[in-house]
Design an enzyme around this catalytic site. Structure first.
Site, PDB file in Angstrom:
ATOM      1  N   PHE A 118       1.063  -1.093   0.226  1.00 19.84           N
ATOM      2  CA  PHE A 118       0.039   0.039  -0.702  1.00 19.84           C
ATOM      3  C   PHE A 118       1.094   1.369  -0.367  1.00 19.84           C
ATOM      4  O   PHE A 118       2.046   1.152   0.904  1.00 19.84           O
ATOM      5  CB  PHE A 118      -0.798   0.272   1.800  1.00 19.84           C
ATOM      6  CG  PHE A 118      -1.897  -0.834   1.694  1.00 19.84           C
ATOM      7  CD1 PHE A 118      -2.141  -2.200   1.369  1.00 19.84           C
ATOM      8  CD2 PHE A 118      -2.741  -0.877   0.861  1.00 19.84           C
ATOM      9  CE1 PHE A 118      -2.902  -3.402   1.351  1.00 19.84           C
ATOM     10  CE2 PHE A 118      -4.119  -1.342   0.773  1.00 19.84           C
ATOM     11  CZ  PHE A 118      -3.655  -2.453   0.868  1.00 19.84           C
ATOM     12  N   ILE A 120      -0.242   4.615   0.041  1.00 16.63           N
ATOM     13  CA  ILE A 120      -1.204   6.289   0.658  1.00 16.63           C
ATOM     14  C   ILE A 120      -0.440   7.411   0.933  1.00 16.63           C
ATOM     15  O   ILE A 120       0.180   7.135   0.899  1.00 16.63           O
ATOM     16  CB  ILE A 120      -2.535   5.579   1.068  1.00 16.63           C
ATOM     17  CG1 ILE A 120      -2.618   3.686   1.462  1.00 16.63           C
ATOM     18  CG2 ILE A 120      -3.336   6.317   1.416  1.00 16.63           C
ATOM     19  CD1 ILE A 120      -3.912   4.141  -0.111  1.00 16.63           C
ATOM     20  N   TYR A 123       3.637   8.467   1.142  1.00 13.51           N
ATOM     21  CA  TYR A 123       4.307   7.164   1.124  1.00 13.51           C
ATOM     22  C   TYR A 123       4.558   6.462  -0.573  1.00 13.51           C
ATOM     23  O   TYR A 123       5.401   5.528  -0.418  1.00 13.51           O
ATOM     24  CB  TYR A 123       3.138   5.635   2.117  1.00 13.51           C
ATOM     25  CG  TYR A 123       3.572   5.214   3.606  1.00 13.51           C
ATOM     26  CD1 TYR A 123       3.513   7.227   3.638  1.00 13.51           C
ATOM     27  CD2 TYR A 123       4.248   5.083   3.860  1.00 13.51           C
ATOM     28  CE1 TYR A 123       3.274   7.263   5.607  1.00 13.51           C
ATOM     29  CE2 TYR A 123       4.503   4.721   5.763  1.00 13.51           C
ATOM     30  CZ  TYR A 123       4.304   5.652   5.865  1.00 13.51           C
ATOM     31  OH  TYR A 123       4.632   6.183   7.283  1.00 13.51           O
ATOM     32  N   VAL A 209       4.931  -0.615   2.727  1.00 10.07           N
ATOM     33  CA  VAL A 209       6.444   0.113   1.805  1.00 10.07           C
ATOM     34  C   VAL A 209       7.498   1.062   1.962  1.00 10.07           C
ATOM     35  O   VAL A 209       8.151   0.733   1.246  1.00 10.07           O
ATOM     36  CB  VAL A 209       5.090   0.490   0.575  1.00 10.07           C
ATOM     37  CG1 VAL A 209       4.619   2.489   1.709  1.00 10.07           C
ATOM     38  CG2 VAL A 209       6.025   0.955  -0.310  1.00 10.07           C
ATOM     39  N   ASP A 210       7.187   0.851   3.447  1.00  5.09           N
ATOM     40  CA  ASP A 210       8.763   1.638   3.440  1.00  5.09           C
ATOM     41  C   ASP A 210       9.579   0.574   4.466  1.00  5.09           C
ATOM     42  O   ASP A 210      10.896   0.662   4.981  1.00  5.09           O
ATOM     43  CB  ASP A 210       8.415   2.550   5.067  1.00  5.09           C
ATOM     44  CG  ASP A 210       7.386   1.785   5.913  1.00  5.09           C
ATOM     45  OD1 ASP A 210       7.536   0.660   5.614  1.00  5.09           O
ATOM     46  OD2 ASP A 210       7.849   2.392   7.350  1.00  5.09           O
ATOM     47  N   HIS A 230       8.606 -10.636  15.415  1.00  2.02           N
ATOM     48  CA  HIS A 230       9.075  -9.597  15.209  1.00  2.02           C
ATOM     49  C   HIS A 230      10.283  -9.070  15.638  1.00  2.02           C
ATOM     50  O   HIS A 230       9.993  -9.690  17.226  1.00  2.02           O
ATOM     51  CB  HIS A 230       8.044  -8.359  16.006  1.00  2.02           C
ATOM     52  CG  HIS A 230       8.001  -7.076  16.231  1.00  2.02           C
ATOM     53  ND1 HIS A 230       9.065  -6.529  16.367  1.00  2.02           N
ATOM     54  CD2 HIS A 230       6.687  -6.193  16.101  1.00  2.02           C
ATOM     55  CE1 HIS A 230       8.918  -5.106  16.116  1.00  2.02           C
ATOM     56  NE2 HIS A 230       7.155  -4.492  16.429  1.00  2.02           N
ATOM     57  N   GLU A 300      -2.034  -4.978  13.150  1.00  2.00           N
ATOM     58  CA  GLU A 300      -0.891  -5.796  14.426  1.00  2.00           C
ATOM     59  C   GLU A 300      -1.473  -6.776  15.516  1.00  2.00           C
ATOM     60  O   GLU A 300      -1.393  -7.694  15.582  1.00  2.00           O
ATOM     61  CB  GLU A 300       0.425  -5.136  14.590  1.00  2.00           C
ATOM     62  CG  GLU A 300       1.595  -5.711  15.060  1.00  2.00           C
ATOM     63  CD  GLU A 300       2.428  -5.741  14.592  1.00  2.00           C
ATOM     64  OE1 GLU A 300       3.492  -4.822  13.680  1.00  2.00           O
ATOM     65  OE2 GLU A 300       3.098  -4.706  15.889  1.00  2.00           O
ATOM     66  N   ASP A 323      15.515  -4.251  11.524  1.00  2.00           N
ATOM     67  CA  ASP A 323      15.088  -2.626  11.556  1.00  2.00           C
ATOM     68  C   ASP A 323      16.375  -2.605  11.857  1.00  2.00           C
ATOM     69  O   ASP A 323      16.925  -2.697  12.843  1.00  2.00           O
ATOM     70  CB  ASP A 323      14.216  -2.274  12.308  1.00  2.00           C
ATOM     71  CG  ASP A 323      14.707  -0.603  12.029  1.00  2.00           C
ATOM     72  OD1 ASP A 323      15.447  -0.009  12.297  1.00  2.00           O
ATOM     73  OD2 ASP A 323      13.202   0.073  12.341  1.00  2.00           O
TER      74      ASP A 323
HETATM   75  C1  4GW Z   1       1.571   9.034  10.643  1.00  3.55           C
HETATM   76  O1  4GW Z   1       1.134  10.197  10.204  1.00  3.55           O
HETATM   77  C2  4GW Z   1       1.056   7.215   9.449  1.00  3.55           C
HETATM   78  S1  4GW Z   1       1.297   8.171   7.612  1.00  3.55           S
HETATM   79  C3  4GW Z   1       1.420   5.731   9.602  1.00  3.55           C
HETATM   80  C4  4GW Z   1       1.555   5.411   8.458  1.00  3.55           C
HETATM   81  C5  4GW Z   1       0.849   6.027   7.236  1.00  3.55           C
HETATM   82  C6  4GW Z   1       0.734   5.897   6.849  1.00  3.55           C
HETATM   83  C7  4GW Z   1       1.148   4.421   6.021  1.00  3.55           C
HETATM   84  C8  4GW Z   1       0.660   5.958   5.168  1.00  3.55           C
HETATM   85  O2  4GW Z   1       0.188   7.309   5.151  1.00  3.55           O
HETATM   86  N1  4GW Z   1       0.072   5.811   3.928  1.00  3.55           N
HETATM   87  C9  4GW Z   1       0.785   4.288   3.468  1.00  3.55           C
HETATM   88  O3  4GW Z   1       0.737   3.669   2.135  1.00  3.55           O
HETATM   89  N2  4GW Z   1       0.792   3.905   4.715  1.00  3.55           N
HETATM   90  C10 4GW Z   1       0.886   2.004   4.688  1.00  3.55           C
HETATM   91  O4  4GW Z   1       1.060   1.503   6.045  1.00  3.55           O
HETATM   92  C11 4GW Z   1       2.249   1.851   4.021  1.00  3.55           C
HETATM   93  O5  4GW Z   1       2.055   0.534   3.140  1.00  3.55           O
HETATM   94  C12 4GW Z   1       3.262   1.867   5.275  1.00  3.55           C
HETATM   95  O6  4GW Z   1       4.545   0.793   5.217  1.00  3.55           O
HETATM   96  C13 4GW Z   1       1.735   0.776   5.855  1.00  3.55           C
HETATM   97  C14 4GW Z   1       2.143   1.170   7.885  1.00  3.55           C
HETATM   98  O7  4GW Z   1       2.546   1.888   7.940  1.00  3.55           O
HETATM   99  P1  4GW Z   1       4.159   2.391   8.620  1.00  3.55           P
HETATM  100  O8  4GW Z   1       4.623   1.732   7.661  1.00  3.55           O
HETATM  101  O9  4GW Z   1       4.414   3.904   8.210  1.00  3.55           O
HETATM  102  O10 4GW Z   1       3.998   1.718   9.801  1.00  3.55           O
HETATM  103  P2  4GW Z   1       5.377   1.250  10.737  1.00  3.55           P
HETATM  104  O11 4GW Z   1       5.907   2.877  10.956  1.00  3.55           O
HETATM  105  O12 4GW Z   1       4.751   0.982  11.705  1.00  3.55           O
HETATM  106  O13 4GW Z   1       6.140   0.513  10.499  1.00  3.55           O
HETATM  107 MN    MN Z   2       6.393   0.078   8.368  1.00  6.02          MN
END
Ligand code: 4GW
Ligand code: MN
Length: 350
Positions: A118, A120, A123, A209-210, A230, A300, A323
Protein backbone atom coordinates in the site's frame (compact mmCIF):
# COMPACT_ATOMS: atom_id res chain seq x y z
CA UNK A 1 26.35 -94.99 -42.09
CA UNK A 2 27.63 -92.66 -44.79
CA UNK A 3 30.56 -90.65 -43.39
CA UNK A 4 28.95 -87.49 -44.84
CA UNK A 5 25.86 -88.04 -42.73
CA UNK A 6 25.91 -86.22 -39.41
CA UNK A 7 23.78 -83.40 -38.05
CA UNK A 8 24.92 -81.04 -40.72
CA UNK A 9 24.83 -83.79 -43.17
CA UNK A 10 21.09 -84.18 -42.53
CA UNK A 11 20.49 -80.52 -43.11
CA UNK A 12 22.77 -80.49 -46.05
CA UNK A 13 20.76 -83.32 -47.37
CA UNK A 14 17.47 -81.34 -47.21
CA UNK A 15 18.59 -77.93 -48.56
CA UNK A 16 20.73 -76.98 -51.52
CA UNK A 17 23.99 -75.18 -50.60
CA UNK A 18 22.88 -71.75 -51.94
CA UNK A 19 19.75 -71.82 -49.69
CA UNK A 20 21.92 -72.52 -46.68
CA UNK A 21 23.98 -69.37 -47.36
CA UNK A 22 20.82 -67.22 -47.58
CA UNK A 23 19.41 -68.68 -44.36
CA UNK A 24 22.66 -68.15 -42.47
CA UNK A 25 22.85 -64.55 -43.62
CA UNK A 26 19.20 -63.86 -42.65
CA UNK A 27 19.72 -65.32 -39.16
CA UNK A 28 22.74 -63.08 -38.68
CA UNK A 29 20.71 -60.04 -39.80
CA UNK A 30 17.88 -60.90 -37.39
CA UNK A 31 20.25 -61.07 -34.41
CA UNK A 32 21.94 -57.81 -35.40
CA UNK A 33 18.59 -55.98 -35.69
CA UNK A 34 17.46 -57.47 -32.40
CA UNK A 35 20.55 -56.20 -30.66
CA UNK A 36 20.26 -52.69 -32.14
CA UNK A 37 16.55 -52.60 -31.21
CA UNK A 38 17.40 -53.54 -27.62
CA UNK A 39 19.99 -50.80 -27.37
CA UNK A 40 18.06 -47.92 -28.92
CA UNK A 41 14.41 -48.54 -28.01
CA UNK A 42 12.80 -48.63 -24.52
CA UNK A 43 16.20 -48.22 -22.95
CA UNK A 44 16.91 -44.83 -24.54
CA UNK A 45 17.35 -43.20 -21.12
CA UNK A 46 19.97 -45.83 -20.42
CA UNK A 47 21.82 -44.46 -23.45
CA UNK A 48 21.57 -40.88 -22.17
CA UNK A 49 22.92 -42.11 -18.88
CA UNK A 50 26.16 -43.12 -20.48
CA UNK A 51 26.39 -40.34 -23.07
CA UNK A 52 25.49 -37.31 -20.94
CA UNK A 53 26.66 -36.59 -17.44
CA UNK A 54 24.07 -33.82 -17.19
CA UNK A 55 20.93 -35.91 -17.04
CA UNK A 56 19.80 -38.88 -15.02
CA UNK A 57 17.03 -41.40 -15.20
CA UNK A 58 14.72 -41.60 -12.22
CA UNK A 59 11.43 -43.38 -12.75
CA UNK A 60 11.91 -42.60 -16.46
CA UNK A 61 11.77 -38.82 -15.94
CA UNK A 62 14.64 -36.78 -17.30
CA UNK A 63 15.82 -34.16 -14.83
CA UNK A 64 18.89 -32.01 -14.54
CA UNK A 65 21.22 -33.39 -11.92
CA UNK A 66 21.27 -31.49 -8.63
CA UNK A 67 24.40 -31.58 -6.57
CA UNK A 68 24.13 -30.35 -3.01
CA UNK A 69 25.25 -31.11 0.52
CA UNK A 70 23.38 -33.91 2.24
CA UNK A 71 21.10 -32.74 5.06
CA UNK A 72 22.76 -33.44 8.42
CA UNK A 73 20.80 -35.27 11.09
CA UNK A 74 23.40 -35.28 13.83
CA UNK A 75 24.87 -31.85 13.18
CA UNK A 76 22.07 -29.36 12.51
CA UNK A 77 23.22 -26.32 10.52
CA UNK A 78 22.27 -24.08 13.43
CA UNK A 79 21.59 -25.10 16.98
CA UNK A 80 21.59 -21.59 18.43
CA UNK A 81 18.06 -20.81 17.23
CA UNK A 82 14.68 -22.53 17.32
CA UNK A 83 14.06 -24.04 13.89
CA UNK A 84 10.65 -25.62 14.47
CA UNK A 85 7.58 -24.55 16.42
CA UNK A 86 5.91 -26.99 18.85
CA UNK A 87 3.24 -27.50 16.13
CA UNK A 88 5.93 -28.47 13.61
CA UNK A 89 6.00 -25.33 11.51
CA UNK A 90 9.50 -24.55 10.23
CA UNK A 91 11.09 -21.28 11.36
CA UNK A 92 13.05 -19.98 8.39
CA UNK A 93 16.62 -18.91 9.11
CA UNK A 94 19.61 -18.86 6.82
CA UNK A 95 21.08 -22.37 6.84
CA UNK A 96 17.80 -24.21 7.47
CA UNK A 97 16.79 -24.73 3.84
CA UNK A 98 18.23 -25.38 0.39
CA UNK A 99 17.12 -22.86 -2.25
CA UNK A 100 18.15 -25.10 -5.16
CA UNK A 101 15.74 -27.83 -4.11
CA UNK A 102 12.95 -25.39 -3.26
CA UNK A 103 13.36 -23.35 -6.46
CA UNK A 104 13.14 -26.54 -8.51
CA UNK A 105 9.96 -27.62 -6.69
CA UNK A 106 8.23 -24.28 -7.16
CA UNK A 107 9.43 -23.90 -10.78
CA UNK A 108 7.84 -27.24 -11.63
CA UNK A 109 4.55 -25.93 -10.25
CA UNK A 110 5.01 -22.71 -12.29
CA UNK A 111 3.94 -20.72 -9.24
CA UNK A 112 3.04 -17.02 -9.47
CA UNK A 113 3.51 -14.93 -6.33
CA UNK A 114 1.59 -11.72 -5.62
CA UNK A 115 3.42 -9.05 -3.61
CA UNK A 116 0.90 -6.58 -2.18
CA UNK A 117 1.90 -3.14 -0.98
CA UNK A 118 0.00 0.00 0.00
CA UNK A 119 1.28 3.44 -0.96
CA UNK A 120 -1.32 5.93 0.22
CA UNK A 121 -0.66 9.67 0.09
CA UNK A 122 3.02 10.58 0.61
CA UNK A 123 4.04 6.93 0.99
CA UNK A 124 4.31 6.70 -2.82
CA UNK A 125 7.86 8.05 -2.32
CA UNK A 126 8.90 4.61 -1.03
CA UNK A 127 7.80 2.76 -4.18
CA UNK A 128 10.88 3.29 -6.35
CA UNK A 129 13.40 1.73 -3.96
CA UNK A 130 10.88 -0.89 -2.91
CA UNK A 131 10.30 -2.08 -6.49
CA UNK A 132 13.91 -1.80 -7.64
CA UNK A 133 15.24 -3.86 -4.76
CA UNK A 134 12.38 -6.36 -5.16
CA UNK A 135 13.48 -6.88 -8.77
CA UNK A 136 16.93 -7.82 -7.50
CA UNK A 137 16.02 -9.98 -4.52
CA UNK A 138 12.36 -11.01 -4.40
CA UNK A 139 11.41 -14.43 -5.81
CA UNK A 140 14.21 -14.36 -8.38
CA UNK A 141 13.45 -16.71 -11.30
CA UNK A 142 9.74 -16.99 -10.46
CA UNK A 143 6.62 -15.27 -11.76
CA UNK A 144 5.67 -12.18 -9.72
CA UNK A 145 2.75 -9.74 -9.75
CA UNK A 146 3.24 -6.54 -7.79
CA UNK A 147 -0.12 -5.26 -6.58
CA UNK A 148 0.21 -1.59 -5.67
CA UNK A 149 -2.74 -0.11 -3.78
CA UNK A 150 -2.66 3.67 -4.02
CA UNK A 151 -4.79 6.80 -4.16
CA UNK A 152 -2.17 8.39 -6.49
CA UNK A 153 -1.83 6.06 -9.50
CA UNK A 154 -0.09 8.75 -11.55
CA UNK A 155 2.74 8.89 -9.03
CA UNK A 156 3.62 5.20 -9.28
CA UNK A 157 7.17 5.16 -10.71
CA UNK A 158 8.01 3.20 -13.85
CA UNK A 159 10.55 0.56 -12.91
CA UNK A 160 12.22 -1.83 -15.39
CA UNK A 161 10.85 -5.34 -14.77
CA UNK A 162 12.39 -8.70 -15.58
CA UNK A 163 10.54 -11.31 -17.63
CA UNK A 164 7.49 -12.86 -15.97
CA UNK A 165 7.03 -9.92 -13.60
CA UNK A 166 4.20 -7.33 -13.74
CA UNK A 167 3.03 -4.25 -11.90
CA UNK A 168 -0.72 -3.92 -11.29
CA UNK A 169 -1.90 -0.58 -9.91
CA UNK A 170 -5.12 -0.74 -7.89
CA UNK A 171 -6.70 2.62 -7.15
CA UNK A 172 -8.19 2.81 -3.66
CA UNK A 173 -9.48 5.58 -1.41
CA UNK A 174 -7.45 7.14 1.39
CA UNK A 175 -8.56 7.78 4.96
CA UNK A 176 -7.86 10.88 7.05
CA UNK A 177 -6.54 8.97 10.07
CA UNK A 178 -3.27 7.06 9.62
CA UNK A 179 -4.54 4.30 11.91
CA UNK A 180 -7.41 3.83 9.49
CA UNK A 181 -5.06 3.75 6.47
CA UNK A 182 -3.06 1.02 8.16
CA UNK A 183 -6.08 -1.02 9.35
CA UNK A 184 -8.13 -0.76 6.16
CA UNK A 185 -5.43 -2.80 4.43
CA UNK A 186 -7.15 -5.87 5.87
CA UNK A 187 -10.45 -4.94 4.26
CA UNK A 188 -8.91 -4.18 0.86
CA UNK A 189 -6.77 -7.31 0.88
CA UNK A 190 -9.76 -9.52 1.64
CA UNK A 191 -11.86 -7.83 -1.05
CA UNK A 192 -9.20 -8.10 -3.78
CA UNK A 193 -8.21 -11.64 -2.77
CA UNK A 194 -11.71 -12.82 -3.53
CA UNK A 195 -12.24 -10.56 -6.57
CA UNK A 196 -8.94 -10.86 -8.32
CA UNK A 197 -5.92 -12.46 -6.66
CA UNK A 198 -7.56 -15.89 -6.46
CA UNK A 199 -7.61 -15.96 -10.29
CA UNK A 200 -4.08 -14.65 -10.80
CA UNK A 201 -1.63 -15.95 -8.20
CA UNK A 202 -1.03 -18.94 -5.93
CA UNK A 203 0.49 -17.11 -2.97
CA UNK A 204 0.30 -13.60 -1.54
CA UNK A 205 3.05 -11.83 0.35
CA UNK A 206 1.64 -8.74 2.08
CA UNK A 207 4.14 -6.11 3.17
CA UNK A 208 4.77 -2.52 4.26
CA UNK A 209 6.09 -0.15 1.60
CA UNK A 210 8.63 1.71 3.75
CA UNK A 211 11.03 -1.18 3.18
CA UNK A 212 13.85 -2.30 0.93
CA UNK A 213 15.06 -5.76 -0.01
CA UNK A 214 18.70 -6.25 0.90
CA UNK A 215 19.17 -10.00 0.32
CA UNK A 216 17.35 -12.99 -1.18
CA UNK A 217 13.69 -13.46 -0.23
CA UNK A 218 12.54 -16.51 -2.17
CA UNK A 219 10.14 -19.44 -2.22
CA UNK A 220 11.48 -20.68 1.13
CA UNK A 221 8.98 -18.28 2.76
CA UNK A 222 5.95 -19.74 0.97
CA UNK A 223 3.49 -21.92 2.84
CA UNK A 224 -0.27 -22.06 3.43
CA UNK A 225 -0.04 -19.38 6.11
CA UNK A 226 3.07 -17.60 7.29
CA UNK A 227 3.88 -14.91 9.82
CA UNK A 228 7.10 -13.16 10.81
CA UNK A 229 8.79 -12.78 14.18
CA UNK A 230 8.86 -9.12 15.21
CA UNK A 231 12.54 -8.04 15.26
CA UNK A 232 12.06 -6.35 18.61
CA UNK A 233 10.51 -9.35 20.36
CA UNK A 234 11.96 -12.57 18.92
CA UNK A 235 13.93 -13.17 22.13
CA UNK A 236 11.37 -11.67 24.49
CA UNK A 237 9.29 -13.36 27.17
CA UNK A 238 5.56 -13.84 26.68
CA UNK A 239 4.66 -11.26 29.32
CA UNK A 240 6.47 -8.50 27.46
CA UNK A 241 4.70 -9.11 24.12
CA UNK A 242 2.65 -6.02 23.28
CA UNK A 243 -0.57 -7.87 22.53
CA UNK A 244 -3.85 -6.04 23.09
CA UNK A 245 -4.49 -6.57 26.79
CA UNK A 246 -7.96 -5.01 27.19
CA UNK A 247 -10.66 -7.69 27.21
CA UNK A 248 -13.08 -5.23 25.55
CA UNK A 249 -11.15 -5.50 22.27
CA UNK A 250 -11.58 -8.38 19.83
CA UNK A 251 -7.77 -8.50 19.70
CA UNK A 252 -7.48 -9.29 23.41
CA UNK A 253 -4.91 -11.93 24.34
CA UNK A 254 -4.71 -13.05 28.01
CA UNK A 255 -1.30 -12.74 29.62
CA UNK A 256 -0.82 -16.51 29.89
CA UNK A 257 -1.37 -17.13 26.16
CA UNK A 258 0.63 -16.50 23.00
CA UNK A 259 3.45 -18.16 21.09
CA UNK A 260 5.32 -15.30 19.44
CA UNK A 261 4.84 -11.62 18.79
CA UNK A 262 4.39 -11.32 15.03
CA UNK A 263 5.14 -8.22 12.96
CA UNK A 264 2.28 -6.79 10.92
CA UNK A 265 4.62 -5.65 8.14
CA UNK A 266 5.02 -9.01 6.41
CA UNK A 267 2.70 -12.00 6.35
CA UNK A 268 1.13 -14.17 3.68
CA UNK A 269 0.15 -17.57 2.39
CA UNK A 270 -2.13 -19.04 -0.22
CA UNK A 271 -4.76 -16.61 -1.51
CA UNK A 272 -7.43 -18.62 0.32
CA UNK A 273 -5.62 -18.43 3.66
CA UNK A 274 -4.83 -14.73 3.26
CA UNK A 275 -8.48 -14.14 2.37
CA UNK A 276 -9.64 -15.89 5.56
CA UNK A 277 -7.09 -14.04 7.71
CA UNK A 278 -7.77 -10.56 6.31
CA UNK A 279 -11.55 -11.06 6.39
CA UNK A 280 -11.49 -12.20 10.04
CA UNK A 281 -9.18 -9.35 11.06
CA UNK A 282 -11.27 -6.77 9.21
CA UNK A 283 -14.46 -8.04 10.86
CA UNK A 284 -12.79 -7.89 14.28
CA UNK A 285 -11.62 -4.32 13.57
CA UNK A 286 -15.20 -3.35 12.65
CA UNK A 287 -16.59 -4.87 15.86
CA UNK A 288 -14.02 -2.89 17.85
CA UNK A 289 -14.98 0.26 15.95
CA UNK A 290 -18.64 -0.27 16.80
CA UNK A 291 -17.63 -0.71 20.43
CA UNK A 292 -15.56 2.47 20.39
CA UNK A 293 -12.22 0.74 20.92
CA UNK A 294 -9.10 0.53 18.73
CA UNK A 295 -6.46 -2.10 19.38
CA UNK A 296 -3.12 -0.84 20.69
CA UNK A 297 -1.17 -1.70 17.52
CA UNK A 298 -4.14 -1.59 15.15
CA UNK A 299 -4.21 -4.44 12.62
CA UNK A 300 -0.98 -5.92 14.02
CA UNK A 301 -2.83 -6.66 17.28
CA UNK A 302 -5.60 -8.43 15.35
CA UNK A 303 -3.06 -10.36 13.30
CA UNK A 304 -1.45 -11.60 16.52
CA UNK A 305 -4.82 -12.70 17.86
CA UNK A 306 -5.55 -14.54 14.60
CA UNK A 307 -2.21 -16.37 14.60
CA UNK A 308 -2.78 -17.50 18.19
CA UNK A 309 -5.87 -19.45 17.13
CA UNK A 310 -4.86 -20.23 13.52
CA UNK A 311 -1.26 -21.33 13.82
CA UNK A 312 0.94 -20.34 10.88
CA UNK A 313 2.35 -23.26 8.91
CA UNK A 314 5.68 -21.44 8.54
CA UNK A 315 7.36 -18.68 10.54
CA UNK A 316 9.89 -16.24 9.13
CA UNK A 317 12.82 -15.27 11.31
CA UNK A 318 13.66 -11.57 11.80
CA UNK A 319 16.00 -11.90 8.78
CA UNK A 320 12.80 -11.17 6.85
CA UNK A 321 11.93 -8.04 8.80
CA UNK A 322 14.82 -6.14 10.23
CA UNK A 323 15.48 -2.58 11.32
CA UNK A 324 19.08 -1.47 11.58
CA UNK A 325 18.15 0.66 14.58
CA UNK A 326 18.16 -2.67 16.43
CA UNK A 327 21.85 -3.21 15.62
CA UNK A 328 23.37 -6.35 14.07
CA UNK A 329 23.14 -9.28 16.49
CA UNK A 330 25.32 -12.33 15.82
CA UNK A 331 22.25 -14.52 15.37
CA UNK A 332 21.32 -12.59 12.24
CA UNK A 333 23.26 -14.08 9.31
CA UNK A 334 21.29 -12.14 6.71
CA UNK A 335 19.29 -8.92 6.66
CA UNK A 336 16.91 -9.62 3.80
CA UNK A 337 14.14 -7.05 4.20
CA UNK A 338 14.97 -3.78 5.93
CA UNK A 339 12.95 -0.86 7.25
CA UNK A 340 13.77 2.37 5.41
CA UNK A 341 14.30 5.20 7.90
CA UNK A 342 11.55 7.79 7.52
CA UNK A 343 11.23 11.40 8.45
CA UNK A 344 7.91 11.10 10.26
CA UNK A 345 7.10 14.81 10.09
CA UNK A 346 7.72 15.03 6.35
CA UNK A 347 6.11 11.80 5.25
CA UNK A 348 3.11 11.13 7.42
CA UNK A 349 -0.38 12.45 6.69
CA UNK A 350 0.85 14.47 3.72
C1 4GW B 1 1.27 8.65 10.47
O1 4GW B 1 1.09 9.77 10.15
C2 4GW B 1 1.17 7.59 9.45
S1 4GW B 1 0.81 7.78 7.86
C3 4GW B 1 1.34 6.27 9.73
C4 4GW B 1 1.21 5.43 8.60
C5 4GW B 1 0.87 6.15 7.48
C6 4GW B 1 0.69 5.58 6.16
C7 4GW B 1 0.86 4.21 6.01
C8 4GW B 1 0.39 6.38 5.03
O2 4GW B 1 0.21 7.60 5.08
N1 4GW B 1 0.29 5.78 3.81
C9 4GW B 1 0.46 4.43 3.68
O3 4GW B 1 0.41 3.92 2.54
N2 4GW B 1 0.70 3.66 4.78
C10 4GW B 1 0.83 2.20 4.61
O4 4GW B 1 0.72 1.53 5.83
C11 4GW B 1 2.21 1.86 4.05
O5 4GW B 1 2.13 0.69 3.28
C12 4GW B 1 2.99 1.61 5.31
O6 4GW B 1 4.16 0.87 5.09
C13 4GW B 1 1.95 0.89 6.15
C14 4GW B 1 2.20 0.92 7.64
O7 4GW B 1 2.55 2.21 8.07
P1 4GW B 1 4.04 2.52 8.57
O8 4GW B 1 4.99 1.81 7.68
O9 4GW B 1 4.25 3.99 8.68
O10 4GW B 1 4.04 1.85 10.00
P2 4GW B 1 5.39 1.47 10.80
O11 4GW B 1 6.08 2.75 11.20
O12 4GW B 1 4.88 0.68 11.99
O13 4GW B 1 6.27 0.64 9.93
MN1 MN C 1 6.47 0.28 7.98
Amino acid sequence: MDKHQGKTGVVKGYFPKSHLHVMGFSTLLCFSFGYLWYVFSGTSSKVSDTTSSNTQDFHNIKKPRMIYTKPQILKPPRCDVLMMTPWFAPIVWEGTYNSEILNEQFRQRNVTVGLTVFAIKKYVVFLKTFLETAETYFMVGHRVNYYIFTDRPEEVPKVALKEGRNVVVLQVQNYPRWQEISMRRMEMLSYFSQQRFINEVSYLVCVDVDMRFNDQVGVEILSDLFGTLHPGFYAAERRSFTYERRPASQAYVPSDEGDFYYMGSIFGGTVMEVYKLTKKCHEAIMVDKANGIEAIWQEESHLNKYFLYHKPTKILSPEYMWDDNLGRPEILKKRRFLAVPKNHAAIRNK
